[in-house]
Design a protein around this motif. Structure first.
Motif, PDB file in Angstrom:
ATOM      1  N   GLY A  34     -49.444  -3.007 -13.049  1.00  0.00           N
ATOM      2  CA  GLY A  34     -48.360  -2.113 -13.444  1.00  0.00           C
ATOM      3  C   GLY A  34     -48.779  -0.662 -13.310  1.00  0.00           C
ATOM      4  O   GLY A  34     -49.891  -0.348 -12.867  1.00  0.00           O
ATOM      5  N   GLU A  35     -47.899   0.219 -13.704  1.00  0.00           N
ATOM      6  CA  GLU A  35     -48.181   1.663 -13.681  1.00  0.00           C
ATOM      7  C   GLU A  35     -49.380   1.963 -14.584  1.00  0.00           C
ATOM      8  O   GLU A  35     -49.541   1.367 -15.642  1.00  0.00           O
ATOM      9  CB  GLU A  35     -46.966   2.445 -14.167  1.00  0.00           C
ATOM     10  CG  GLU A  35     -45.757   2.372 -13.254  1.00  0.00           C
ATOM     11  CD  GLU A  35     -45.988   3.011 -11.890  1.00  0.00           C
ATOM     12  OE1 GLU A  35     -46.775   3.975 -11.785  1.00  0.00           O
ATOM     13  OE2 GLU A  35     -45.392   2.511 -10.913  1.00  0.00           O
ATOM     14  N   GLY A  36     -50.230   2.877 -14.147  1.00  0.00           N
ATOM     15  CA  GLY A  36     -51.379   3.289 -14.941  1.00  0.00           C
ATOM     16  C   GLY A  36     -52.554   2.337 -14.888  1.00  0.00           C
ATOM     17  O   GLY A  36     -53.550   2.528 -15.585  1.00  0.00           O
ATOM     18  N   ALA A  37     -52.467   1.321 -14.055  1.00  0.00           N
ATOM     19  CA  ALA A  37     -53.566   0.351 -13.918  1.00  0.00           C
ATOM     20  C   ALA A  37     -54.638   0.917 -12.984  1.00  0.00           C
ATOM     21  O   ALA A  37     -54.404   1.912 -12.289  1.00  0.00           O
ATOM     22  CB  ALA A  37     -53.021  -0.967 -13.371  1.00  0.00           C
ATOM     23  N   PRO A  38     -55.805   0.279 -12.919  1.00  0.00           N
ATOM     24  CA  PRO A  38     -56.876   0.784 -12.049  1.00  0.00           C
ATOM     25  C   PRO A  38     -56.649   0.484 -10.559  1.00  0.00           C
ATOM     26  O   PRO A  38     -57.529   0.724  -9.747  1.00  0.00           O
ATOM     27  CB  PRO A  38     -58.110   0.052 -12.570  1.00  0.00           C
ATOM     28  CG  PRO A  38     -57.586  -1.186 -13.192  1.00  0.00           C
ATOM     29  CD  PRO A  38     -56.236  -0.826 -13.748  1.00  0.00           C
ATOM     30  N   ALA A  39     -55.479  -0.043 -10.219  1.00  0.00           N
ATOM     31  CA  ALA A  39     -55.125  -0.323  -8.821  1.00  0.00           C
ATOM     32  C   ALA A  39     -53.667   0.098  -8.632  1.00  0.00           C
ATOM     33  O   ALA A  39     -52.945   0.306  -9.612  1.00  0.00           O
ATOM     34  CB  ALA A  39     -55.316  -1.798  -8.521  1.00  0.00           C
ATOM     35  N   PRO A  40     -53.212   0.218  -7.391  1.00  0.00           N
ATOM     36  CA  PRO A  40     -51.833   0.645  -7.163  1.00  0.00           C
ATOM     37  C   PRO A  40     -50.810  -0.282  -7.836  1.00  0.00           C
ATOM     38  O   PRO A  40     -50.948  -1.511  -7.789  1.00  0.00           O
ATOM     39  CB  PRO A  40     -51.684   0.590  -5.637  1.00  0.00           C
ATOM     40  CG  PRO A  40     -53.080   0.693  -5.106  1.00  0.00           C
ATOM     41  CD  PRO A  40     -53.949   0.030  -6.136  1.00  0.00           C
ATOM     42  N   ALA A  41     -49.825   0.311  -8.476  1.00  0.00           N
ATOM     43  CA  ALA A  41     -48.757  -0.475  -9.113  1.00  0.00           C
ATOM     44  C   ALA A  41     -48.098  -1.370  -8.071  1.00  0.00           C
ATOM     45  O   ALA A  41     -47.847  -0.952  -6.942  1.00  0.00           O
ATOM     46  CB  ALA A  41     -47.728   0.458  -9.733  1.00  0.00           C
ATOM     47  N   GLY A  42     -47.879  -2.606  -8.445  1.00  0.00           N
ATOM     48  CA  GLY A  42     -47.257  -3.582  -7.545  1.00  0.00           C
ATOM     49  C   GLY A  42     -48.236  -4.394  -6.733  1.00  0.00           C
ATOM     50  O   GLY A  42     -47.870  -5.415  -6.159  1.00  0.00           O
ATOM     51  N   SER A  43     -49.501  -3.974  -6.657  1.00  0.00           N
ATOM     52  CA  SER A  43     -50.487  -4.758  -5.913  1.00  0.00           C
ATOM     53  C   SER A  43     -50.930  -5.954  -6.767  1.00  0.00           C
ATOM     54  O   SER A  43     -50.815  -5.939  -7.991  1.00  0.00           O
ATOM     55  CB  SER A  43     -51.689  -3.901  -5.510  1.00  0.00           C
ATOM     56  OG  SER A  43     -52.404  -3.453  -6.638  1.00  0.00           O
ATOM     57  N   VAL A  44     -51.407  -6.966  -6.100  1.00  0.00           N
ATOM     58  CA  VAL A  44     -51.829  -8.178  -6.795  1.00  0.00           C
ATOM     59  C   VAL A  44     -53.026  -7.882  -7.690  1.00  0.00           C
ATOM     60  O   VAL A  44     -54.009  -7.291  -7.246  1.00  0.00           O
ATOM     61  CB  VAL A  44     -52.182  -9.296  -5.790  1.00  0.00           C
ATOM     62  CG1 VAL A  44     -52.881 -10.459  -6.470  1.00  0.00           C
ATOM     63  CG2 VAL A  44     -50.930  -9.789  -5.076  1.00  0.00           C
ATOM     64  N   MET A  45     -52.937  -8.290  -8.946  1.00  0.00           N
ATOM     65  CA  MET A  45     -54.083  -8.261  -9.835  1.00  0.00           C
ATOM     66  C   MET A  45     -54.775  -9.620  -9.728  1.00  0.00           C
ATOM     67  O   MET A  45     -55.936  -9.711  -9.359  1.00  0.00           O
ATOM     68  CB  MET A  45     -53.671  -8.005 -11.289  1.00  0.00           C
ATOM     69  CG  MET A  45     -54.860  -8.007 -12.237  1.00  0.00           C
ATOM     70  SD  MET A  45     -54.526  -7.469 -13.942  1.00  0.00           S
ATOM     71  CE  MET A  45     -53.080  -8.359 -14.412  1.00  0.00           C
ATOM     72  N   VAL A  46     -54.055 -10.675 -10.032  1.00  0.00           N
ATOM     73  CA  VAL A  46     -54.584 -12.033  -9.946  1.00  0.00           C
ATOM     74  C   VAL A  46     -53.464 -12.953  -9.456  1.00  0.00           C
ATOM     75  O   VAL A  46     -52.297 -12.746  -9.794  1.00  0.00           O
ATOM     76  CB  VAL A  46     -55.182 -12.503 -11.301  1.00  0.00           C
ATOM     77  CG1 VAL A  46     -54.114 -12.644 -12.357  1.00  0.00           C
ATOM     78  CG2 VAL A  46     -55.973 -13.771 -11.152  1.00  0.00           C
ATOM     79  N   ALA A  47     -53.835 -13.930  -8.657  1.00  0.00           N
ATOM     80  CA  ALA A  47     -52.846 -14.868  -8.124  1.00  0.00           C
ATOM     81  C   ALA A  47     -53.490 -16.230  -7.954  1.00  0.00           C
ATOM     82  O   ALA A  47     -54.698 -16.344  -7.739  1.00  0.00           O
ATOM     83  CB  ALA A  47     -52.308 -14.377  -6.785  1.00  0.00           C
ATOM     84  N   SER A  48     -52.681 -17.250  -8.048  1.00  0.00           N
ATOM     85  CA  SER A  48     -53.179 -18.607  -7.801  1.00  0.00           C
ATOM     86  C   SER A  48     -52.445 -19.185  -6.605  1.00  0.00           C
ATOM     87  O   SER A  48     -51.288 -18.843  -6.331  1.00  0.00           O
ATOM     88  CB  SER A  48     -53.016 -19.487  -9.041  1.00  0.00           C
ATOM     89  OG  SER A  48     -51.666 -19.581  -9.421  1.00  0.00           O
ATOM     90  N   PHE A  49     -53.148 -20.044  -5.900  1.00  0.00           N
ATOM     91  CA  PHE A  49     -52.578 -20.708  -4.728  1.00  0.00           C
ATOM     92  C   PHE A  49     -53.260 -22.053  -4.563  1.00  0.00           C
ATOM     93  O   PHE A  49     -54.281 -22.337  -5.197  1.00  0.00           O
ATOM     94  CB  PHE A  49     -52.710 -19.837  -3.471  1.00  0.00           C
ATOM     95  CG  PHE A  49     -54.133 -19.507  -3.061  1.00  0.00           C
ATOM     96  CD1 PHE A  49     -54.732 -20.136  -1.992  1.00  0.00           C
ATOM     97  CD2 PHE A  49     -54.863 -18.531  -3.741  1.00  0.00           C
ATOM     98  CE1 PHE A  49     -56.028 -19.820  -1.595  1.00  0.00           C
ATOM     99  CE2 PHE A  49     -56.161 -18.196  -3.361  1.00  0.00           C
ATOM    100  CZ  PHE A  49     -56.741 -18.847  -2.286  1.00  0.00           C
ATOM    101  N   GLU A  50     -52.673 -22.889  -3.724  1.00  0.00           N
ATOM    102  CA  GLU A  50     -53.191 -24.236  -3.539  1.00  0.00           C
ATOM    103  C   GLU A  50     -53.379 -24.505  -2.058  1.00  0.00           C
ATOM    104  O   GLU A  50     -52.506 -24.183  -1.248  1.00  0.00           O
ATOM    105  CB  GLU A  50     -52.197 -25.232  -4.143  1.00  0.00           C
ATOM    106  CG  GLU A  50     -52.695 -26.645  -4.221  1.00  0.00           C
ATOM    107  CD  GLU A  50     -51.688 -27.522  -4.964  1.00  0.00           C
ATOM    108  OE1 GLU A  50     -51.607 -27.424  -6.201  1.00  0.00           O
ATOM    109  OE2 GLU A  50     -50.997 -28.292  -4.274  1.00  0.00           O
ATOM    110  N   LEU A  51     -54.517 -25.082  -1.711  1.00  0.00           N
ATOM    111  CA  LEU A  51     -54.821 -25.520  -0.347  1.00  0.00           C
ATOM    112  C   LEU A  51     -55.210 -26.985  -0.403  1.00  0.00           C
ATOM    113  O   LEU A  51     -56.184 -27.330  -1.078  1.00  0.00           O
ATOM    114  CB  LEU A  51     -55.975 -24.710   0.249  1.00  0.00           C
ATOM    115  CG  LEU A  51     -55.844 -23.197   0.300  1.00  0.00           C
ATOM    116  CD1 LEU A  51     -57.128 -22.570   0.837  1.00  0.00           C
ATOM    117  CD2 LEU A  51     -54.647 -22.773   1.137  1.00  0.00           C
ATOM    118  N   GLU A  52     -54.451 -27.821   0.260  1.00  0.00           N
ATOM    119  CA  GLU A  52     -54.756 -29.259   0.326  1.00  0.00           C
ATOM    120  C   GLU A  52     -55.021 -29.862  -1.047  1.00  0.00           C
ATOM    121  O   GLU A  52     -55.947 -30.648  -1.234  1.00  0.00           O
ATOM    122  CB  GLU A  52     -55.928 -29.516   1.271  1.00  0.00           C
ATOM    123  CG  GLU A  52     -55.706 -29.033   2.693  1.00  0.00           C
ATOM    124  CD  GLU A  52     -54.588 -29.755   3.429  1.00  0.00           C
ATOM    125  OE1 GLU A  52     -54.187 -30.866   3.018  1.00  0.00           O
ATOM    126  OE2 GLU A  52     -54.097 -29.199   4.435  1.00  0.00           O
ATOM    127  N   GLY A  53     -54.231 -29.463  -2.035  1.00  0.00           N
ATOM    128  CA  GLY A  53     -54.341 -30.033  -3.369  1.00  0.00           C
ATOM    129  C   GLY A  53     -55.354 -29.336  -4.279  1.00  0.00           C
ATOM    130  O   GLY A  53     -55.427 -29.638  -5.461  1.00  0.00           O
TER     131      GLY A  53
END
Length: 158
Positions: free
Chosen positions: A40-59
């Protein structure tokens, strides 16, 4: 929403976690993006950029973080991908080495610096017989991308 897995690899990226997730989910057929939390705004990275995300590959669930440049991937951790056919090995090798680098014995580094092992599922069977496994290992040590036919020929002493 389903419960998160008990254990999941957690991957620390500098600032390109979203690019990596898009890349990996485009390579593996059975894959999907799961959850994304953005700065979000005021974070140590640009607002709107991914902070953390999860994804799945082959289960397998993975978690990716844009944490900054303090840590880099190295070969101490790699992901082994078991492949049934040479076509599958060839395709994964091609896609994962784009912008990366081939290594020895089926290992490679992708463009994000993450290490992978692209391995034929038949390899454990070829390593069962002690006498034959020595020939298989000698052949394997000469390869970058693994060649199923070459490994089978070594197994049979050809």
């Amino acid at each position: 929403m389903s419960d998160p897995p008990k254990i999941a690899p957690f991957l620390w990226f500098n600032d390109n976690a979203e690019e990596a997730i898009n890349h990996y989910t485009s390579i593996f057929k059975n894959s999907k993006k799961l959850n994304v939390t953005r700065y979000g705004e005021g974070a140590p990275a640009p607002a709107g950029s991914v902070m953390v995300a999860s994804f799945e590959l082959e289960g397998q669930t993975f978690i990716a973080l844009n944490g900054g440049p303090m840590f880099q991937f190295n070969e101490a951790i790699s992901f082994a991908v078991n492949c049934d056919t040479q076509d599958e090995i060839d395709e994964l090798w091609k896609r994962l080495t784009e912008g990366g680098a081939p290594g020895q014995c089926g290992w490679l580094k992708d463009k994000f610096g993450l290490s992978w092992q692209i391995v034929p599922t038949i390899l454990p069977e070829l390593m069962q017989d002690q006498e034959k496994s020595g020939r298989v290992m000698q052949a394997l040590m000469q390869m970058t991308k693994l060649d199923i036919q070459g490994l089978q020929q070594a197994y049979h002493g050809k």
